[in-house]
Design a protein around this motif. Structure first.
Motif, PDB file in Angstrom:
ATOM      1  N   SER A 331      -0.363 -24.971  26.907  1.00  0.00           N
ATOM      2  CA  SER A 331       0.413 -23.874  26.304  1.00  0.00           C
ATOM      3  C   SER A 331       1.911 -24.186  26.327  1.00  0.00           C
ATOM      4  N   LEU A 332       2.391 -24.823  27.410  1.00  0.00           N
ATOM      5  CA  LEU A 332       3.805 -25.209  27.477  1.00  0.00           C
ATOM      6  C   LEU A 332       4.129 -26.292  26.452  1.00  0.00           C
ATOM      7  N   LEU A 333       3.187 -27.223  26.235  1.00  0.00           N
ATOM      8  CA  LEU A 333       3.385 -28.277  25.232  1.00  0.00           C
ATOM      9  C   LEU A 333       3.539 -27.669  23.847  1.00  0.00           C
ATOM     10  N   LEU A 334       2.654 -26.714  23.511  1.00  0.00           N
ATOM     11  CA  LEU A 334       2.742 -26.054  22.195  1.00  0.00           C
ATOM     12  C   LEU A 334       4.038 -25.263  22.064  1.00  0.00           C
ATOM     13  N   SER A 335       4.426 -24.582  23.150  1.00  0.00           N
ATOM     14  CA  SER A 335       5.661 -23.795  23.137  1.00  0.00           C
ATOM     15  C   SER A 335       6.875 -24.689  22.890  1.00  0.00           C
ATOM     16  N   LEU A 336       6.904 -25.843  23.557  1.00  0.00           N
ATOM     17  CA  LEU A 336       8.036 -26.767  23.408  1.00  0.00           C
ATOM     18  C   LEU A 336       8.058 -27.384  22.012  1.00  0.00           C
ATOM     19  N   LEU A 337       6.884 -27.686  21.477  1.00  0.00           N
ATOM     20  CA  LEU A 337       6.815 -28.222  20.110  1.00  0.00           C
ATOM     21  C   LEU A 337       7.302 -27.191  19.100  1.00  0.00           C
ATOM     22  N   ARG A 338       7.005 -25.897  19.350  1.00  0.00           N
ATOM     23  CA  ARG A 338       7.518 -24.851  18.462  1.00  0.00           C
ATOM     24  C   ARG A 338       9.044 -24.808  18.521  1.00  0.00           C
ATOM     25  N   GLN A 339       9.606 -24.981  19.719  1.00  0.00           N
ATOM     26  CA  GLN A 339      11.066 -25.008  19.856  1.00  0.00           C
ATOM     27  C   GLN A 339      11.675 -26.199  19.120  1.00  0.00           C
ATOM     28  N   LEU A 340      10.895 -27.266  18.961  1.00  0.00           N
ATOM     29  CA  LEU A 340      11.339 -28.436  18.198  1.00  0.00           C
ATOM     30  C   LEU A 340      10.982 -28.293  16.717  1.00  0.00           C
ATOM     31  N   ASP A 341      10.718 -27.055  16.295  1.00  0.00           N
ATOM     32  CA  ASP A 341      10.447 -26.714  14.894  1.00  0.00           C
ATOM     33  C   ASP A 341       9.157 -27.355  14.379  1.00  0.00           C
ATOM     34  N   PHE A 342       8.173 -27.407  15.253  1.00  0.00           N
ATOM     35  CA  PHE A 342       6.859 -27.949  14.897  1.00  0.00           C
ATOM     36  C   PHE A 342       6.033 -26.819  14.304  1.00  0.00           C
ATOM     37  N   SER A 343       5.423 -27.036  13.159  1.00  0.00           N
ATOM     38  CA  SER A 343       4.650 -25.984  12.496  1.00  0.00           C
ATOM     39  C   SER A 343       3.354 -25.688  13.252  1.00  0.00           C
ATOM     40  N   ARG A 344       3.013 -24.395  13.378  1.00  0.00           N
ATOM     41  CA  ARG A 344       1.755 -24.009  14.046  1.00  0.00           C
ATOM     42  C   ARG A 344       0.534 -24.575  13.323  1.00  0.00           C
ATOM     43  N   ALA A 345       0.674 -24.787  12.010  1.00  0.00           N
ATOM     44  CA  ALA A 345      -0.451 -25.304  11.224  1.00  0.00           C
ATOM     45  C   ALA A 345      -0.876 -26.698  11.685  1.00  0.00           C
ATOM     46  N   GLN A 346       0.027 -27.402  12.386  1.00  0.00           N
ATOM     47  CA  GLN A 346      -0.271 -28.768  12.839  1.00  0.00           C
ATOM     48  C   GLN A 346      -1.052 -28.793  14.154  1.00  0.00           C
ATOM     49  N   PHE A 347      -1.082 -27.671  14.874  1.00  0.00           N
ATOM     50  CA  PHE A 347      -1.611 -27.685  16.240  1.00  0.00           C
ATOM     51  C   PHE A 347      -3.086 -28.091  16.326  1.00  0.00           C
TER      52      PHE A 347
END
Length: 423
Positions: A331-347
């Motif tokens: 969950s922290l990895l996904l949260s940090l990727l979102r902060q790096l403007d990573f699209s949720r569609a990629q998860f």
């Protein structure tokens, strides 16, 4: 050359090559034998060898050392008629006269280079924030006013049922209908007033500006009980299939709190030295240890290292699999990727489907989530967008971890490096 540009004339290409610091003999070498820098330069020479063409140039400086970047920068400074996609701010400042920005809410074009656009953006964002604050205060006042009128009407509505004869001797049961009629009118006026206020609130909300802000990142660097983390004296490294050493007689120290950039041309041994440090700390798999070392190289015992490899080809499977394999909080990895403007569609996608920039962001997020005493990053910013680069700069300036870095982004190096070690 014919594949890149139909009808290309070799003599025109030969005229362009010296401007890139290259000899015409390179055209007679096998393409597979050329380095990344040589391939990029030949491609640019071919594309600019015609007339009246408008060229599309996509990230020409990735993987290139500082000298190669300088020659491409100087070459493009003398050219016109192209769209350049690049995250190298030094290159953008030197070569472009307009900036075309793809924002979330639209596209904008501004005259000037990157630094001028960034300065204008910061000024515009500051004004927009002040304007937003003003509108938000007005919206809050309107909401309070609507809430006050609603409570007032409800209080009067409640007064028509039941009364206290001692406190209200002039009231009788027949006044209920009178109060009811008056309350109905009052409720109608309040409803109309509320509708007017909600309309005003909608108008104010429509005036709020959407600002693309850079989220602050966090890192948890650990302290080591000794000041010196790496020390080498008269150190040499040679690959087993090579006669000549890649690194020869190197003397170097890395102290706690330093952010040392390894500098030099492609092939001078920057990544090889990093591999040697990882090997000495027990972090390099035996199958990758295809080199021999001589001299003295000491790495502090039980040193906790967080490493970013410049190669992303090992990233396979889903992010969930990757988090489990590397003992990361998913969950922290996904949260940090979102902060790096990573699209949720990629998860939920496999990482093989990610772009190179997205793969790099996975490696950066993984490194930031790993508490370490030394962060070793090998070309972490290849394919990384400008906003993320500025995020990472701010992070490293704030938390000041001990680092050994290979990176050719000149602006990044100027802001982050405490020392540059030439090889």
């Amino acid at each position: 050359m014919e594949k890149w540009k139909t009808g290309v004339e070799s003599w025109r290409v030969m005229c362009e090559l010296p401007k890139l610091g290259m000899d015409a003999e390179i055209l007679y070498r096998p393409f597979a034998s050329l380095s990344f820098g040589e391939r990029t330069k030949v491609m640019l020479a071919v594309l600019f060898s015609g007339e009246h063409d408008f060229l599309l140039i996509d990230e020409p400086t990735n993987h290139l050392d500082q000298d190669a970047r300088e020659s491409i920068k100087n070459y493009l400074m003398g050219k016109k008629g192209f769209i350049l996609v690049s995250h190298d701010r030094d290159l953008l400042d030197a070569c472009i006269d307009h900036v075309l920005v793809l924002n979330r809410v639209g596209i904008e074009v501004q005259a000037g280079n990157f630094s001028q656009w960034w300065m204008n953006k910061e000024r515009a964002d500051s004004n927009a924030k002040a304007e937003n604050e003003k509108h938000l205060k007005e919206i809050q006042k309107l909401k309070e006013s609507a809430d006050r009128s609603r409570r007032w009407a409800e209080k009067n509505e409640g007064s028509k049922i039941g009364f206290n004869p001692t406190k209200e001797p002039d009231r009788c049961i027949s006044t209920r209908s009178y109060i009811g009629a008056k309350t109905k009118k009052m409720q109608s006026r309040v409803k109309s007033y509320e509708n007017r206020i909600m309309h005003e609130i909608e108008e104010k909300e429509g005036l709020l500006n959407e600002i693309e802000e850079i989220t602050d990142l966090k890192i948890v660097p650990l302290k080591y009980h000794k000041e010196r983390l790496i020390a080498c004296r008269d150190f040499s490294l040679k690959y087993k299939d090579s006669k000549m050493p890649v690194i020869k007689d190197l003397t170097f120290e890395l102290m706690q709190g330093e952010r040392v950039f390894l500098d030099g041309k492609n092939g001078c041994g920057k990544s090889s030295f990093i591999k040697a440090v990882l090997a000495q700390s027990g972090r390099l798999p035996a199958c990758e240890r295809n080199f021999e070392m001589a001299g003295n190289l000491e790495v502090a015992s039980e040193l906790k290292i967080s490493y970013i490899n410049q190669d992303t080809s090992h990233l396979r499977g889903t992010l969930k699999d990757y988090a489990k394999e590397n003992n990361l909080d998913y969950s922290l990895l996904l949260s940090l990727l979102r902060q790096l403007d990573f699209s949720r569609a990629q998860f939920d996608k496999n990482m093989q489907e990610f772009s190179e920039g997205q793969k790099k962001k996975v490696l950066i997020a993984s490194s930031l989530l790993t508490s370490a005493q030394l962060y070793i990053w090998d070309e972490p910013l290849n394919y990384i967008d400008v906003f993320s680069r500025i995020q990472i700069e701010k992070l490293l300036c704030t938390y000041q971890p001990t680092m050994l870095i290979v990176e050719h982004d000149e602006k990044f190096k100027q802001k982050i490096a405490t020392r540059v070690m030439p090889l």
